[in-house]
Design a protein around this motif. Structure first.
Motif, PDB file in Angstrom:
ATOM      1  N   GLY A 125      10.193  30.741  23.336  1.00 16.27           N
ATOM      2  CA  GLY A 125      11.744  30.960  23.247  1.00 16.27           C
ATOM      3  C   GLY A 125      12.658  29.799  23.451  1.00 16.27           C
ATOM      4  O   GLY A 125      13.896  29.717  23.592  1.00 16.27           O
ATOM      5  N   THR A 126      11.944  28.631  23.248  1.00 13.39           N
ATOM      6  CA  THR A 126      12.879  27.263  23.441  1.00 13.39           C
ATOM      7  C   THR A 126      13.770  27.001  22.369  1.00 13.39           C
ATOM      8  O   THR A 126      13.597  27.802  21.342  1.00 13.39           O
ATOM      9  N   ALA A 127      14.807  26.445  22.460  1.00 14.91           N
ATOM     10  CA  ALA A 127      15.993  26.359  21.471  1.00 14.91           C
ATOM     11  C   ALA A 127      15.227  25.746  20.056  1.00 14.91           C
ATOM     12  O   ALA A 127      15.585  26.288  19.059  1.00 14.91           O
ATOM     13  N   ILE A 128      14.373  24.921  20.261  1.00 12.31           N
ATOM     14  CA  ILE A 128      13.773  24.331  18.918  1.00 12.31           C
ATOM     15  C   ILE A 128      12.940  25.159  18.181  1.00 12.31           C
ATOM     16  O   ILE A 128      12.970  25.392  17.064  1.00 12.31           O
ATOM     17  N   SER A 129      12.400  26.217  18.982  1.00  9.93           N
ATOM     18  CA  SER A 129      11.418  27.230  18.416  1.00  9.93           C
ATOM     19  C   SER A 129      12.005  28.394  17.606  1.00  9.93           C
ATOM     20  O   SER A 129      11.650  28.823  16.594  1.00  9.93           O
ATOM     21  N   GLN A 130      13.435  28.029  17.658  1.00 14.66           N
ATOM     22  CA  GLN A 130      14.427  29.063  17.073  1.00 14.66           C
ATOM     23  C   GLN A 130      15.264  28.631  15.770  1.00 14.66           C
ATOM     24  O   GLN A 130      15.876  29.215  15.334  1.00 14.66           O
ATOM     25  N   LEU A 131      14.796  27.120  15.703  1.00 15.93           N
ATOM     26  CA  LEU A 131      15.441  26.214  14.538  1.00 15.93           C
ATOM     27  C   LEU A 131      15.016  27.087  13.003  1.00 15.93           C
ATOM     28  O   LEU A 131      13.998  27.595  12.966  1.00 15.93           O
ATOM     29  N   ARG A 132      15.917  27.217  12.171  1.00 22.18           N
ATOM     30  CA  ARG A 132      15.800  28.141  10.730  1.00 22.18           C
ATOM     31  C   ARG A 132      16.102  26.998   9.744  1.00 22.18           C
ATOM     32  O   ARG A 132      16.939  26.382   9.844  1.00 22.18           O
ATOM     33  N   PRO A 133      15.179  27.323   8.652  1.00 23.94           N
ATOM     34  CA  PRO A 133      15.590  26.691   7.423  1.00 23.94           C
ATOM     35  C   PRO A 133      17.161  26.663   7.192  1.00 23.94           C
ATOM     36  O   PRO A 133      18.012  27.758   7.107  1.00 23.94           O
ATOM     37  N   GLY A 134      17.898  25.530   6.520  1.00 21.73           N
ATOM     38  CA  GLY A 134      19.071  25.684   6.049  1.00 21.73           C
ATOM     39  C   GLY A 134      20.145  25.401   7.312  1.00 21.73           C
ATOM     40  O   GLY A 134      21.491  25.042   6.988  1.00 21.73           O
ATOM     41  N   GLU A 135      19.693  24.968   8.594  1.00 23.03           N
ATOM     42  CA  GLU A 135      20.396  24.569   9.694  1.00 23.03           C
ATOM     43  C   GLU A 135      20.815  22.947   9.814  1.00 23.03           C
ATOM     44  O   GLU A 135      21.582  22.593  10.475  1.00 23.03           O
ATOM     45  N   ILE A 136      19.922  22.370   9.239  1.00 19.34           N
ATOM     46  CA  ILE A 136      19.842  20.788   9.148  1.00 19.34           C
ATOM     47  C   ILE A 136      20.313  20.432   7.956  1.00 19.34           C
ATOM     48  O   ILE A 136      19.286  20.864   6.838  1.00 19.34           O
ATOM     49  N   ASP A 137      21.218  19.515   7.467  1.00 19.30           N
ATOM     50  CA  ASP A 137      21.449  18.888   6.319  1.00 19.30           C
ATOM     51  C   ASP A 137      20.402  17.978   6.099  1.00 19.30           C
ATOM     52  O   ASP A 137      20.701  16.757   6.148  1.00 19.30           O
ATOM     53  N   TRP A 138      19.247  18.143   5.220  1.00 19.87           N
ATOM     54  CA  TRP A 138      18.193  17.043   5.417  1.00 19.87           C
ATOM     55  C   TRP A 138      18.717  16.021   4.083  1.00 19.87           C
ATOM     56  O   TRP A 138      18.528  14.971   4.202  1.00 19.87           O
ATOM     57  N   ASP A 139      19.358  16.624   3.212  1.00 19.71           N
ATOM     58  CA  ASP A 139      19.884  15.777   1.986  1.00 19.71           C
ATOM     59  C   ASP A 139      20.709  14.745   2.474  1.00 19.71           C
ATOM     60  O   ASP A 139      20.995  13.535   2.098  1.00 19.71           O
ATOM     61  N   ARG A 186      10.615  13.678   0.839  1.00 18.00           N
ATOM     62  CA  ARG A 186      10.031  13.100  -0.352  1.00 18.00           C
ATOM     63  C   ARG A 186      10.886  12.940  -1.427  1.00 18.00           C
ATOM     64  O   ARG A 186      10.732  12.017  -2.477  1.00 18.00           O
ATOM     65  N   ARG A 187      11.906  13.754  -1.837  1.00 18.92           N
ATOM     66  CA  ARG A 187      12.972  13.927  -2.743  1.00 18.92           C
ATOM     67  C   ARG A 187      13.676  12.790  -2.745  1.00 18.92           C
ATOM     68  O   ARG A 187      14.085  11.934  -3.809  1.00 18.92           O
ATOM     69  N   HIS A 188      13.896  12.148  -1.568  1.00 17.65           N
ATOM     70  CA  HIS A 188      14.577  10.856  -1.266  1.00 17.65           C
ATOM     71  C   HIS A 188      14.000   9.663  -0.955  1.00 17.65           C
ATOM     72  O   HIS A 188      14.578   8.591  -0.882  1.00 17.65           O
ATOM     73  N   GLY A 189      12.764   9.705  -1.386  1.00 26.40           N
ATOM     74  CA  GLY A 189      11.673   8.275  -1.285  1.00 26.40           C
ATOM     75  C   GLY A 189      11.400   8.070   0.112  1.00 26.40           C
ATOM     76  O   GLY A 189      10.964   6.873   0.260  1.00 26.40           O
ATOM     77  N   THR A 190      11.461   8.577   1.213  1.00 25.63           N
ATOM     78  CA  THR A 190      11.160   8.783   2.497  1.00 25.63           C
ATOM     79  C   THR A 190       9.570   8.935   2.614  1.00 25.63           C
ATOM     80  O   THR A 190       9.045   9.994   2.132  1.00 25.63           O
ATOM     81  N   VAL A 191       9.192   8.004   3.519  1.00 24.93           N
ATOM     82  CA  VAL A 191       7.509   8.318   3.535  1.00 24.93           C
ATOM     83  C   VAL A 191       7.426   9.379   4.620  1.00 24.93           C
ATOM     84  O   VAL A 191       8.226   9.366   5.504  1.00 24.93           O
ATOM     85  N   VAL A 192       6.235  10.422   4.281  1.00 24.26           N
ATOM     86  CA  VAL A 192       6.077  11.161   5.346  1.00 24.26           C
ATOM     87  C   VAL A 192       4.816  11.217   6.109  1.00 24.26           C
ATOM     88  O   VAL A 192       3.838  11.166   5.321  1.00 24.26           O
ATOM     89  N   SER A 193       4.835  11.189   7.292  1.00 19.33           N
ATOM     90  CA  SER A 193       3.261  11.498   8.222  1.00 19.33           C
ATOM     91  C   SER A 193       3.447  12.854   8.711  1.00 19.33           C
ATOM     92  O   SER A 193       4.389  13.147   9.245  1.00 19.33           O
ATOM     93  N   MET A 244       0.781  -1.326  -0.107  1.00 16.48           N
ATOM     94  CA  MET A 244       0.082  -0.034   0.045  1.00 16.48           C
ATOM     95  C   MET A 244       0.812   1.280  -0.045  1.00 16.48           C
ATOM     96  O   MET A 244       0.620   2.227  -0.714  1.00 16.48           O
ATOM     97  N   ILE A 245       1.985   1.242   0.996  1.00 15.04           N
ATOM     98  CA  ILE A 245       2.827   2.250   0.802  1.00 15.04           C
ATOM     99  C   ILE A 245       4.412   1.961   0.300  1.00 15.04           C
ATOM    100  O   ILE A 245       4.521   0.634   1.145  1.00 15.04           O
ATOM    101  N   ALA A 246       4.794   2.392  -0.390  1.00 13.31           N
ATOM    102  CA  ALA A 246       6.198   2.079  -0.959  1.00 13.31           C
ATOM    103  C   ALA A 246       7.246   2.693   0.111  1.00 13.31           C
ATOM    104  O   ALA A 246       7.390   3.762   0.391  1.00 13.31           O
ATOM    105  N   LEU A 247       8.160   1.641   0.566  1.00 13.82           N
ATOM    106  CA  LEU A 247       8.988   1.909   1.541  1.00 13.82           C
ATOM    107  C   LEU A 247      10.399   1.769   0.991  1.00 13.82           C
ATOM    108  O   LEU A 247      10.507   0.650   0.397  1.00 13.82           O
ATOM    109  N   ARG A 248      11.453   2.196   1.399  1.00 19.63           N
ATOM    110  CA  ARG A 248      12.729   2.082   1.155  1.00 19.63           C
ATOM    111  C   ARG A 248      13.015   0.923   1.956  1.00 19.63           C
ATOM    112  O   ARG A 248      12.650   0.738   2.915  1.00 19.63           O
ATOM    113  N   PRO A 249      14.105   0.019   1.234  1.00 23.85           N
ATOM    114  CA  PRO A 249      14.672  -1.077   1.833  1.00 23.85           C
ATOM    115  C   PRO A 249      15.323  -0.941   3.231  1.00 23.85           C
ATOM    116  O   PRO A 249      16.132   0.417   3.061  1.00 23.85           O
TER     117      PRO A 249
END
Length: 365
Positions: free
Chosen positions: A125-139, A175-182, A1-6
């Motif tokens: 004002g928590t640490a995670i609430s201040q996370l911004r795009p570009g700070e995590i290397d998602w690729d 999604r670009r890398h074929g990871t299922v997202v919920s 039903m859902i295509a999963l990476r090996p």
């Protein structure tokens, strides 16, 4: 039903993106009169990853941020106890008083009888609430290291405009890398107060659903003009919740044809410790399905029940089970998660599967 990476090409089965808070629990008493608190960790997205690790034995990690002080290290230790990979935690320097960034704290009363559960969060004002795009290397995470499933939700997205952007960045990369997202709406009115309220919350969920394969939450959370998010039905609507779900999911299916599964819970609260509990889900191939109904389910601590439901659902889908089976696992795990204190589950895989297959609460010797 859902295509999963090996499994073999991925370091982790599941990664959660969200805030992890320190929960302080006064037990049977009240916050206002407490002299001591039990300590837990918890967070809407993190709770799912922890259950998938501690209960179901999957390789789980959490992307979050913590201030590097004694509270942050306490939270880290609690996360490790749940078997969740902590290598993805982003550590923020402590300035001595928490002016620049801090760790979130959540005071929670379980409720009893006519006194409902109560949460008092201290998280601005928590640490995670201040996370911004570009700070995590998602690729790097989804590509080089490999992740089979990303789970995030409306609690994280609601923390700040920046976290909303980070959620979209992460979901799109997955999604670009074929990871299922919920994505779990997990609507919290307090997080949207003064920021557009329920209408803005629904706009955000609808926008982020563009990057999701599995939606957890009532379909009305993703369809504009259909009532308050998180509410299985309009309180003034005489349409039964199951029928309302079916009507809304039909609209959602037209608007979001890429979605593979929509799932939510149906709950009637008779008292803090007495709830009717059931799961309901839809996929294009099955139509609407419902789990076994557990009327007058005895509840010790309802906080985290919905996250337990989501974890059971993801467990079933990751194992390649049918949606009908995954739904029974979801409802069973959510029910068991509410029989113990704390945000996170203390159930075992065997208990969940036994209950999903019709097991009882009789003594096991």
């Amino acid at each position: 039903m859902i295509a999963l990476r090996p499994e073999a090409e991925c370091e982790l089965d599941v990664v959660a993106l969200g805030e992890v808070m320190l929960r302080l629990d006064p037990g049977e008493g009240r916050i206002r009169t407490a002299r001591r608190f039990d300590v837990w960790e918890g967070g809407g997205e993190y709770n799912v990853a922890r259950s998938l690790s501690a209960v179901f034995g999957l390789r789980s990690g959490v992307v979050t941020a913590l201030v590097d002080n004694e509270i942050g290290r306490l939270v880290e230790g609690l996360v490790r106890q749940g078997g969740v990979d902590t290598s993805l935690i982003r550590w923020v320097d402590f300035d001595g008083i928490g002016r620049a960034a801090r760790n979130g704290i959540n005071f929670v009363e379980r409720g009893f009888g006519v006194r409902g559960a109560l949460g008092v969060s201290d998280r601005a004002g928590t640490a995670i609430s201040q996370l911004r795009p570009g700070e995590i290397d998602w690729d790097d995470l989804f590509g080089r290291r490999g992740v089979r499933w990303l789970h995030t939700g409306g609690v994280f997205a609601a923390l700040a405009d920046g976290t909303l952007a980070v959620a979209e960045e992460a979901m799109a990369a997955a999604r670009r890398h074929g990871t299922v997202v919920s994505y779990d709406t997990n609507y919290r009115p307090s997080l949207w107060a003064g920021r557009g309220g329920s209408d803005r919350a629904r706009e955000v969920s609808t926008a982020l659903a563009r990057h999701a394969d599995v939606l957890v939450g009532h379909p009305g959370d993703f369809v504009l003009g259909t009532g308050d998010p998180g509410d299985p039905g309009d309180p003034g609507d005489s349409v039964p919740p199951e029928e309302r779900f079916a009507r809304l999911v039909a609209v959602l299916a037209e608007q979001m044809p890429w979605v593979s599964v929509v799932a939510t819970t149906l709950r009637v609260v008779h008292s803090a410790g007495d709830n009717d509990w059931q799961g309901i889900a839809w996929s294009p191939g099955t139509g609407v399905l419902t789990s076994v109904a557990r009327d007058h389910l005895a509840v010790l601590d309802r906080v985290g029940g919905g996250d337990g439901y989501a974890a059971g659902l993801l467990h079933g889908l990751l194992e390649g089970e049918s949606l009908a089976t995954a739904l029974e696992l979801a409802a069973a795990h959510g029910a068991l998660a509410m029989t113990t204190p704390g945000d996170t589950s203390m159930a075992t895989r065997e208990e969940v599967h036994a209950l999903a297959l019709g097991g009882s609460a009789r003594v096991r010797r």
